[in-house]
Design a protein around this motif. Sequence first.
Motif, PDB file in Angstrom:
ATOM      1  N   PRO A 167       0.811  -1.238   0.000  1.00 40.04           N
ATOM      2  CA  PRO A 167       0.000   0.000   0.000  1.00 40.04           C
ATOM      3  C   PRO A 167       0.835   1.275   0.000  1.00 40.04           C
ATOM      4  O   PRO A 167       0.409   2.302  -0.545  1.00 40.04           O
ATOM      5  N   CYS A 168       2.016   1.236   0.597  1.00 43.39           N
ATOM      6  CA  CYS A 168       2.806   2.465   0.755  1.00 43.39           C
ATOM      7  C   CYS A 168       3.725   2.758  -0.421  1.00 43.39           C
ATOM      8  O   CYS A 168       4.041   3.929  -0.688  1.00 43.39           O
ATOM      9  N   TYR A 169       4.178   1.737  -1.118  1.00 46.70           N
ATOM     10  CA  TYR A 169       5.188   1.952  -2.160  1.00 46.70           C
ATOM     11  C   TYR A 169       4.831   1.276  -3.490  1.00 46.70           C
ATOM     12  O   TYR A 169       4.853   1.920  -4.535  1.00 46.70           O
TER      13      TYR A 169
ATOM     14  N   TRP B 215      13.045   6.271   0.532  1.00 47.23           N
ATOM     15  CA  TRP B 215      13.024   4.990  -0.180  1.00 47.23           C
ATOM     16  C   TRP B 215      14.264   4.798  -1.043  1.00 47.23           C
ATOM     17  O   TRP B 215      14.715   3.672  -1.257  1.00 47.23           O
ATOM     18  N   GLY B 216      14.872   5.874  -1.537  1.00 43.31           N
ATOM     19  CA  GLY B 216      16.046   5.753  -2.398  1.00 43.31           C
ATOM     20  C   GLY B 216      17.243   5.173  -1.651  1.00 43.31           C
ATOM     21  O   GLY B 216      17.883   4.218  -2.112  1.00 43.31           O
TER      22      GLY B 216
ATOM     23  N   LEU C 207      20.260  -3.249  -1.846  1.00 42.49           N
ATOM     24  CA  LEU C 207      21.107  -3.771  -2.918  1.00 42.49           C
ATOM     25  C   LEU C 207      22.483  -4.159  -2.372  1.00 42.49           C
ATOM     26  O   LEU C 207      23.055  -5.183  -2.763  1.00 42.49           O
ATOM     27  N   ILE C 208      23.025  -3.338  -1.470  1.00 40.91           N
ATOM     28  CA  ILE C 208      24.305  -3.672  -0.836  1.00 40.91           C
ATOM     29  C   ILE C 208      24.176  -4.966  -0.035  1.00 40.91           C
ATOM     30  O   ILE C 208      25.056  -5.826  -0.064  1.00 40.91           O
TER      31      ILE C 208
ATOM     32  N   VAL D 284      14.536  -4.963   5.523  1.00 39.80           N
ATOM     33  CA  VAL D 284      15.451  -3.833   5.683  1.00 39.80           C
ATOM     34  C   VAL D 284      14.842  -2.568   5.070  1.00 39.80           C
ATOM     35  O   VAL D 284      14.906  -1.479   5.656  1.00 39.80           O
ATOM     36  N   PHE D 285      14.243  -2.714   3.910  1.00 39.10           N
ATOM     37  CA  PHE D 285      13.624  -1.570   3.232  1.00 39.10           C
ATOM     38  C   PHE D 285      12.510  -0.965   4.089  1.00 39.10           C
ATOM     39  O   PHE D 285      12.418   0.258   4.256  1.00 39.10           O
ATOM     40  N   VAL D 286      11.662  -1.828   4.644  1.00 40.75           N
ATOM     41  CA  VAL D 286      10.546  -1.357   5.456  1.00 40.75           C
ATOM     42  C   VAL D 286      11.039  -0.596   6.687  1.00 40.75           C
ATOM     43  O   VAL D 286      10.447   0.415   7.086  1.00 40.75           O
ATOM     44  N   ILE D 287      12.136  -1.053   7.273  1.00 45.34           N
ATOM     45  CA  ILE D 287      12.665  -0.405   8.472  1.00 45.34           C
ATOM     46  C   ILE D 287      13.320   0.934   8.148  1.00 45.34           C
ATOM     47  O   ILE D 287      13.150   1.924   8.863  1.00 45.34           O
ATOM     48  N   LEU D 288      14.076   0.978   7.035  1.00 46.17           N
ATOM     49  CA  LEU D 288      14.870   2.173   6.718  1.00 46.17           C
ATOM     50  C   LEU D 288      14.112   3.242   5.944  1.00 46.17           C
ATOM     51  O   LEU D 288      14.386   4.442   6.114  1.00 46.17           O
ATOM     52  N   ALA D 289      13.187   2.848   5.083  1.00 45.49           N
ATOM     53  CA  ALA D 289      12.534   3.817   4.194  1.00 45.49           C
ATOM     54  C   ALA D 289      11.889   4.991   4.934  1.00 45.49           C
ATOM     55  O   ALA D 289      12.047   6.152   4.519  1.00 45.49           O
TER      56      ALA D 289
END
Length: 371
Positions: free
Chosen positions: A22-24, A87-88, A95-96, A77-82
């Motif tokens: 829903p968010c991205y 998001w970029g 990717l890293i 990881v994406f959900v925690i950091l975005a």
Amino acid sequence: MFFYLMLVFTLIAILPEVVIWPCYAMRLPMAWRILYAATTLWVAFSLWVMHTWPFGHVRSLRFFFLTLIFLIMPKMVFVILAPVVGWGWALAVCLIAILCFTYGLIWGWRRLSVREVTCSSPLLPEAFDGYRILQISDLHVGTLASHPEVVSRVVEMGNAQNADLIVFTGDLVNHEVGEAEPFVEVLAGLRAPDGVLAILGNHDYVDHRHFDHLLALERRMGWRTLVDEHVTLHRGDDSIHVIGVGHICSDPELTYGDLEKAAEGLPEHSFRILLSHNPAHWHLPGLRDSDIPLTLSGHTHGAQLCVFGWSPARLMYKEWGGAYHKGQRMLYVSLGISGTVPFRLGAWPEINVITLRRSSPKPATGSPRQG
């Protein structure tokens, strides 16, 4: 345990999807949405595999593990950091992470190292001061079938340590006794003045029909497998004792060992070394209240992943890798050599050298700590 693990895996897989869609994802162009939907379907399929295939089956574990490290964990990881960095940047970190996981899958499991530690005890006889023990654990040779050079390197590096005794703390195979057949000759090359003592791990008990065959293979290697028994090692008039038990854990259905039987007849307050595959045994009755100075375990593999000193193994084991002390007792947990999945990142494969030192008596203090 099965229900707990499946619940954890399912939640880890589903939570990122609940946030990302829903968010991205819904903001993406249709072509990208279809591509992302394919990854979601793959995650769902991997969960179905884990729920329907026999738990512990090597293929199902490998399939889910690859999905976990290349899809589920990057999404988490994406959900925690975005929300924090945007998001970029979150995508760049993902990717890293995938590149690091790729390293662990292709090269990390070959990165064999030697870790040394000292065990000091007032119970150690003077003649054994400086005694060196080489610990090898969790070979899982079925995983190394296409890479026998890794096992050869373990033998070469192990012999180069010039240890007085070699111990193997379980899990020679993954699922079938026959996996060990091609490695009998090379593992027979392990050499130490007091020989090679071995115990069985939980994977070694999977193939119950051919249990005696596994013991016969280890005898052909020149190993003495301790199945709830002990041996005494001598230096002149002094002696120490090595106790070997079958796999012991908190689940009675998965427990095959008997410490009381294995240590029967040994004098109290003598220096004893316990070989017990699962470090959880350290907290169970019988061992928890004993004065056995040194316990050597494996089993955890450090979850084959350790980042900045943190491993997922911490979620399941109080002692997951390295040296731990409680009073004058010490537990050493080897991260082992291999696993059912050929992957290592941070929790690199290792052999361990434990040097025994005689110390003066001192008061018991503290609680377990990692060394």
